[in-house]
Design an enzyme around this catalytic site. Structure first.
Site, short mmCIF file in Angstrom:
data_model
loop_
_atom_site.label_atom_id
_atom_site.label_comp_id
_atom_site.label_asym_id
_atom_site.label_seq_id
_atom_site.Cartn_x
_atom_site.Cartn_y
_atom_site.Cartn_z
N ILE A 158 0.87 -1.18 0.00
CA ILE A 158 0.00 0.00 0.00
C ILE A 158 0.90 1.22 0.00
O ILE A 158 1.78 1.36 0.85
CB ILE A 158 -0.92 0.01 1.24
N HIS A 159 0.68 2.13 -0.96
CA HIS A 159 1.56 3.29 -1.12
C HIS A 159 0.81 4.58 -0.85
O HIS A 159 -0.29 4.74 -1.34
CB HIS A 159 2.13 3.31 -2.53
N PRO A 160 1.35 5.49 -0.11
CA PRO A 160 2.58 5.38 0.67
C PRO A 160 2.27 4.90 2.09
O PRO A 160 1.38 5.41 2.75
CB PRO A 160 3.10 6.82 0.71
#
Length: 169
Positions: free
Chosen positions: A136-138
């Site tokens: 999962i970004h960021p």
């Protein structure tokens, strides 16, 4: 319930969390040549976005003014990034397809990060499982899906720029 994989966190201003074996315990149990350690130091997004060190440089200039000299001060402001304060570390067993033996994390919300990692290690996750998982970004936990540098390689494992694990800077 497996008591050899109890997740643990030390609740300090920068938390430390771990599950599984320490690097030293893994080496003691399996031998140094059979252990591969992947690691990364970085500054988390929430620190790098708003906690920059502010440096003010004062310059003195001499300027002529009606036959005399007058000193004038000028200030220049520089924002300097803070040193990395987070660490992600996977301890893997080379002879078992890089099976993950230990997971360590220093950073914000370490308890939350390690709680999720405890399930992965109990299910026998390998380094390839982490590599094939989209992070999962960021987020701080995504650094585990991006670990490529090993301690043995001698390469610099400190990320610069970017957010989270330093990949997008």
């Amino acid at each position: 319930m497996r008591l050899d994989y109890v997740p643990t966190t030390v609740f300090t201003p920068i938390e430390y969390g771990c599950v599984g074996l320490s690097e030293e315990a893994a080496i003691s149990k399996y031998g140094e040549e059979d252990i591969e350690v992947y690691l990364r130091e970085f500054s988390p997004l929430e620190f790098s976005a708003c906690h920059r060190e502010r440096i003010i440089i004062r310059k003195e200039e001499e300027k002529g003014e009606k036959g005399g000299k007058k000193e004038e001060e000028e200030e220049e402001e520089i924002n300097k990034e803070l040193s990395p304060c987070c660490l992600s570390k996977l301890i893997c067993l080379k002879s078992k397809n890089l099976k993950v033996l230990g997971i360590h994390f220093v950073g914000p919300e370490a308890a939350e990060v390690i709680q999720g990692m405890a399930l992965a290690i109990q299910l026998g996750a390998t380094k390839a499982d982490f590599d094939n998982t989209l992070g999962i970004h960021p987020s701080n936990a995504e650094c585990f899906m991006q670990l490529q540098i090993t301690k043995r390689s001698g390469e610099n494992w400190v990320a610069t720029g970017g957010c989270g694990g330093g990949k997008c800077g």
